[in-house]
Design an enzyme around this catalytic site. Structure first.
Site, PDB file in Angstrom:
ATOM      1  N   GLY A 193      17.209  19.787  -8.123  1.00 32.13           N
ATOM      2  CA  GLY A 193      18.649  19.923  -8.337  1.00 32.13           C
ATOM      3  C   GLY A 193      19.175  18.725  -9.079  1.00 32.13           C
ATOM      4  N   GLY A 195      22.854  16.360  -9.556  1.00 28.31           N
ATOM      5  CA  GLY A 195      24.239  16.088  -9.209  1.00 28.31           C
ATOM      6  C   GLY A 195      24.915  15.435 -10.400  1.00 28.31           C
ATOM      7  CE1 TYR A 230      24.809   8.777  -7.505  1.00 30.83           C
ATOM      8  CE2 TYR A 230      26.739  10.182  -7.483  1.00 30.83           C
ATOM      9  CZ  TYR A 230      25.820   9.412  -6.809  1.00 30.83           C
ATOM     10  OH  TYR A 230      25.922   9.286  -5.447  1.00 30.83           O
ATOM     11  CB  VAL A 242      17.396  14.230 -11.754  1.00 31.17           C
ATOM     12  CG1 VAL A 242      16.334  15.297 -11.656  1.00 31.17           C
ATOM     13  CG2 VAL A 242      18.224  14.433 -13.005  1.00 31.17           C
ATOM     14  CG  ASP A 247      31.398  14.640  -2.549  1.00 30.79           C
ATOM     15  OD1 ASP A 247      32.303  15.417  -2.925  1.00 30.79           O
ATOM     16  OD2 ASP A 247      30.384  14.401  -3.227  1.00 30.79           O
ATOM     17  CE  LYS A 288      30.537  17.969  -4.252  1.00 31.68           C
ATOM     18  NZ  LYS A 288      31.012  17.523  -5.546  1.00 31.68           N
ATOM     19  CG  ASN A 313      27.277  17.311  -1.709  1.00 34.31           C
ATOM     20  OD1 ASN A 313      26.417  17.369  -2.590  1.00 34.31           O
ATOM     21  ND2 ASN A 313      28.421  16.680  -1.884  1.00 34.31           N
ATOM     22  CG  ASP A 354      25.860  13.796  -2.628  1.00 29.41           C
ATOM     23  OD1 ASP A 354      25.816  12.552  -2.704  1.00 29.41           O
ATOM     24  OD2 ASP A 354      26.381  14.508  -3.483  1.00 29.41           O
ATOM     25  CB  THR A 397      34.749  18.229  -5.716  1.00 26.69           C
ATOM     26  OG1 THR A 397      33.481  17.569  -5.718  1.00 26.69           O
ATOM     27  CG2 THR A 397      34.754  19.298  -6.779  1.00 26.69           C
TER      28      THR A 397
HETATM   29  P1  ADP Z   1      24.606  13.918  -6.254  1.00 30.00           P
HETATM   30  O1  ADP Z   1      24.988  12.756  -5.418  1.00 30.00           O
HETATM   31  O2  ADP Z   1      24.258  13.501  -7.649  1.00 30.00           O
HETATM   32  O3  ADP Z   1      25.573  15.077  -6.163  1.00 30.00           O
HETATM   33  P2  ADP Z   1      22.891  15.294  -4.375  1.00 30.00           P
HETATM   34  O4  ADP Z   1      22.344  14.423  -3.308  1.00 30.00           O
HETATM   35  O5  ADP Z   1      24.047  16.166  -3.975  1.00 30.00           O
HETATM   36  O6  ADP Z   1      23.221  14.438  -5.658  1.00 30.00           O
HETATM   37  O7  ADP Z   1      21.719  16.208  -4.938  1.00 30.00           O
HETATM   38  C1  ADP Z   1      21.933  17.075  -6.031  1.00 30.00           C
HETATM   39  C2  ADP Z   1      21.285  18.432  -5.758  1.00 30.00           C
HETATM   40  O8  ADP Z   1      19.873  18.287  -5.598  1.00 30.00           O
HETATM   41  C3  ADP Z   1      21.776  19.089  -4.481  1.00 30.00           C
HETATM   42  O9  ADP Z   1      22.958  19.821  -4.696  1.00 30.00           O
HETATM   43  C4  ADP Z   1      20.571  19.961  -4.114  1.00 30.00           C
HETATM   44  O10 ADP Z   1      20.567  21.168  -4.844  1.00 30.00           O
HETATM   45  C5  ADP Z   1      19.381  19.148  -4.574  1.00 30.00           C
HETATM   46  N1  ADP Z   1      18.866  18.320  -3.481  1.00 30.00           N
HETATM   47  C6  ADP Z   1      19.357  17.131  -3.053  1.00 30.00           C
HETATM   48  N2  ADP Z   1      18.668  16.641  -2.023  1.00 30.00           N
HETATM   49  C7  ADP Z   1      17.699  17.528  -1.759  1.00 30.00           C
HETATM   50  C8  ADP Z   1      16.635  17.613  -0.770  1.00 30.00           C
HETATM   51  N3  ADP Z   1      16.460  16.650   0.141  1.00 30.00           N
HETATM   52  N4  ADP Z   1      15.825  18.676  -0.803  1.00 30.00           N
HETATM   53  C9  ADP Z   1      16.004  19.656  -1.725  1.00 30.00           C
HETATM   54  N5  ADP Z   1      16.969  19.663  -2.662  1.00 30.00           N
HETATM   55  C10 ADP Z   1      17.810  18.621  -2.690  1.00 30.00           C
HETATM   56 MG    MG Z   2      26.023  16.365  -4.545  1.00 25.79          MG
END
Ligand code: ADP
Ligand code: MG
Length: 399
Positions: free
Chosen positions: A33, A35, A37, A39, A149, A151, A154, A170, A191
């Site tokens: 996934g 976000g 900032y 990957v 945050d 949503k 997350n 997150d 958001t």
């Molecule tokens: P950001 O802070 O950039 O938003 P996130 O922590 O929300 O980053 O991660 C971005 C995306 O990556 C999530 O929305 C999810 O789809 C995927 N992701 C994040 N952490 C995990 C995890 N531990 N296992 C599987 N997918 C994850």
């Molecule tokens: Mg996120």
């Protein structure tokens, strides 16, 4: 405060706490996934063969906001072992260009994707999901932490199984509140669609902002669109400030009980002091299960509404992204959340990283370069540059 202090001997964090520089023990795999900032990639620990998720954050994209990552690490360190609905931080390290947060792998995907794949979906399912989320939020609040945050994207499921735990992930925007002196937090964050009125009013925002977000998520889980969705951010903000929402159009809300609506109203209360607390929300009849819920399958309505808006927001985001690229703001584009729509499809995709041979990178498991000679540092920089050329489509900093 160093990493070694609070380890409790679980998993790869145990490996050589005294070593300051060590070859990376993880290999990264497919992208899970992205976000605004970071990957997130699947990764495997070389020694144990165990799979984890690695949140890879490019330092250059973070410029000036490293505190957000340090904050996320600090928060996860404090709470990640303590609640089954909170993602566990396993390890943390950095290379010259990137920060890596290694966490449990959540194989069950994001909240809403999962709902959409289900065959049917009832009010009681939504209430179960919110109960799990609220119990984690109550735990955070008890520890003086505001997530800020919350949503749907997350919220991740631990496994693909039907009864899998929902996890809060997150913690980038979380704040550990200093109970003594800092009740009022005034940085703008989050958001728009999930943000509480007091955030816009700049009158400070503490724990109640999370309950507001719980109200927005609950509304969304019951109909497939958010309560303050308007044509522009300004209108959306005005709607939020007045808590101007309704359970309309009625054909989309026919299958939803009065108890659920009352729960949402008690979360979406403008005055934070009159809003429910996490504990109060947990004992609300919709969550505690004391009240009747409808037995209507909500999935057809929720899915239809969700897909309609996803298409619309994806189109809006694409146009914005193109305009920003034209204006030469490619990097700035990555900085903010463009989308109010909680779907991966609507996110502006990150440029794909070339496969990094993690074994090649030499790094400090505590996140800095103590104990290296000048020559070692230069050699390390050279090797990291070599293995990470092409990351984010550029070589990234490193001068
Ligand atoms: P950001 O802070 O950039 O938003 P996130 O922590 O929300 O980053 O991660 C971005 C995306 O990556 C999530 O929305 C999810 O789809 C995927 N992701 C994040 N952490 C995990 C995890 N531990 N296992 C599987 N997918 C994850
Ligand atoms: Mg996120």
């Amino acid at each position: 405060m160093s990493w070694g202090d609070d380890r409790n001997g679980q998993g790869p964090m145990k490996s050589s706490p005294q070593a300051q520089i060590q070859p990376c023990r993880y290999k990264t795999g497919k992208t899970l996934g992205a976000g605004s900032y970071s990957v997130v990639k699947e990764c495997v620990h070389i020694d144990t063969g165990r799979y984890y998720a690695a949140k890879v954050i490019n330092k250059r994209l973070m410029a000036g906001r490293e505190h957000m990552v340090r904050n996320e690490i600090a928060v996860l360190k404090r709470v990640s072992m303590g609640h089954r609905n909170i993602l566990t931080l396993v390890d943390y390290f950095e290379t010259m260009n990137n920060l890596y947060l290694v966490t449990d792998l959540a194989l069950g995907g994001e909240l809403f994707d999962r709902i959409c794949r289900k065959g049917s979906y009832y009010e009681s399912d939504a209430a179960d999901l919110m109960r799990a989320t609220l119990s984690a939020v109550a735990y955070l609040h008890d520890h003086g932490i505001v997530h800020r945050d919350l949503k749907p994207e997350n919220l991740l499921f631990r496994t693909p199984e039907d009864n899998a735990d929902l996890l809060i992930a997150d913690f980038g925007l979380s704040r550990i509140m200093d109970e003594e002196q800092f009740h009022v937090l005034t940085t703008t964050c989050g958001t728009p669609g999930y943000m509480a009125p007091e955030i816009f009013m700049k009158t400070g925002h503490g724990k109640p902002v999370d309950i507001w977000a719980i109200g927005v998520i609950s509304y969304f889980l019951l109909c497939g669109y958010t309560p303050f969705d308007r044509d522009s951010n300004l209108e959306e903000m005005q709607a939020i400030l007045a808590a101007d929402f309704s359970f309309e159009p009625i054909e989309h809300w026919r299958g939803v009980s009065e108890t659920a609506r009352s729960f949402i109203r008690r979360c979406l209360t403008v005055d934070p002091s009159k809003r429910m607390t996490a504990q109060e929300a947990l004992s609300h009849p919709w969550i505690s299960g004391d009240a009747r819920q409808t037995d209507t399958d909500l999935l057809p309505v929720v899915k239809k509404n969700f897909n309609a808006r996803r298409t619309l927001h994806a189109a809006i985001d694409t146009i914005r992204a193109i305009n920003q690229l034209r204006a030469g703001q490619g990097a700035a584009m990555m900085d903010g959340a463009l989308s109010k729509d909680p779907t991966p499809a609507a996110k502006v995709p990150m440029p794909q990283e070339e496969e990094v041979n993690a074994e090649e990178a030499v790094m400090d498991s505590r996140g800095n370069a103590r104990g290296q000679t000048e020559e070692m540092i230069r050699e390390q920089e050279r090797r990291i540059r070599e293995t990470q050329v092409g990351l984010w489509g550029r070589t990234g900093g490193g001068t």
